[in-house]
Design an enzyme around this catalytic site. Structure first.
Site: not given
Ligand code: CO
Length: 215
Positions: A42, A44, A46, A98, A101
């Site tokens: 992803c 993302d 993090r 994750h 998400c």
């Molecule tokens: Co995500």
């Protein structure tokens, strides 16, 4: 100092530190990369692949998009996949989702988010396939995290459905496919599924009888 200038400053410090630890570090990476892994994760912020697996530049070939999707019409993903499999001879492909998400969370609602509706439509399909099991869970968070796991599984299956993977399996019995999920709350990755080369697909209709050089 502007925030982006801080990044450039940190980069200089990082490069200096690397050379300090290992003077040949960059020299070795200039002409060749030999990663054993392709990571599909992803976008993302993090979930940074190298940091959470303590790997160095050169060790993981990386593709990231919203909600770590593997779509058979995504030229970007397919180009990365073809290069990783046919040129780099990647041994393992990891789809890493994750918990928490945002892309999957958005797909679980009826809210319209504009253009990205078209992207996350694919996750709504995953929800539809597994609706009974997901809806049987009591809390919204559990339902979200279950869909996140099913989404990872579906994307790993999608890899196996590509002619790129099927051709490579027949030719060289590689790569292995893996589905993982990362927990933002403790930083730990949980393996969900593994598919070894030449395993039967989740439905035989996706197995091609003639694998030419097309994608
Ligand atoms: Co995500």
């Amino acid at each position: 100092m502007k925030p982006y200038e801080q990044l450039l400053l940190e980069n200089k410090a990082w490069a200096k530190e690397k050379i300090g630890e290992d003077p040949g570090f960059f020299k070795r990476l200039v002409d060749i990369q030999t990663p054993k892994f392709l990571w599909i994760g992803c976008s993302d912020s993090r979930v940074p692949p190298n940091e959470i697996t303590q790997t160095q530049p050169g060790e993981i070939f990386i593709h990231r998009n919203v909600a770590n999707l593997v779509l058979h019409t995504d030229l970007n993903l397919l180009s990365v996949l073809q290069y990783a499999v046919e040129v780099l001879k990647i041994e393992h492909i990891i789809v890493c989702g994750h918990y928490g998400c945002g892309g999957v969370k958005a797909a679980m609602t009826q809210k319209s988010y504009g253009l990205i509706n078209k992207w996350i439509r694919n996750i709504k399909d995953v929800y539809r396939y597994h609706q009974v099991e997901i809806d049987s869970l009591d809390s919204e968070n559990d339902r979200l995290n279950k869909l996140i796991e099913f989404n990872v599984q579906e994307q790993v299956y999608n890899l196996a459905k590509t002619s790129i993977i099927q051709r490579s399996w027949k030719k060289s019995n590689a790569p292995h496919l893996h589905g993982w999920v990362y927990d933002l709350s403790d930083g730990v990755i949980q393996p969900l599924l593994d598919i070894t080369p030449n395993s039967p697909l989740d439905h035989p209709i996706y197995e091609y009888d003639n694998l030419g050089d097309d994608i």
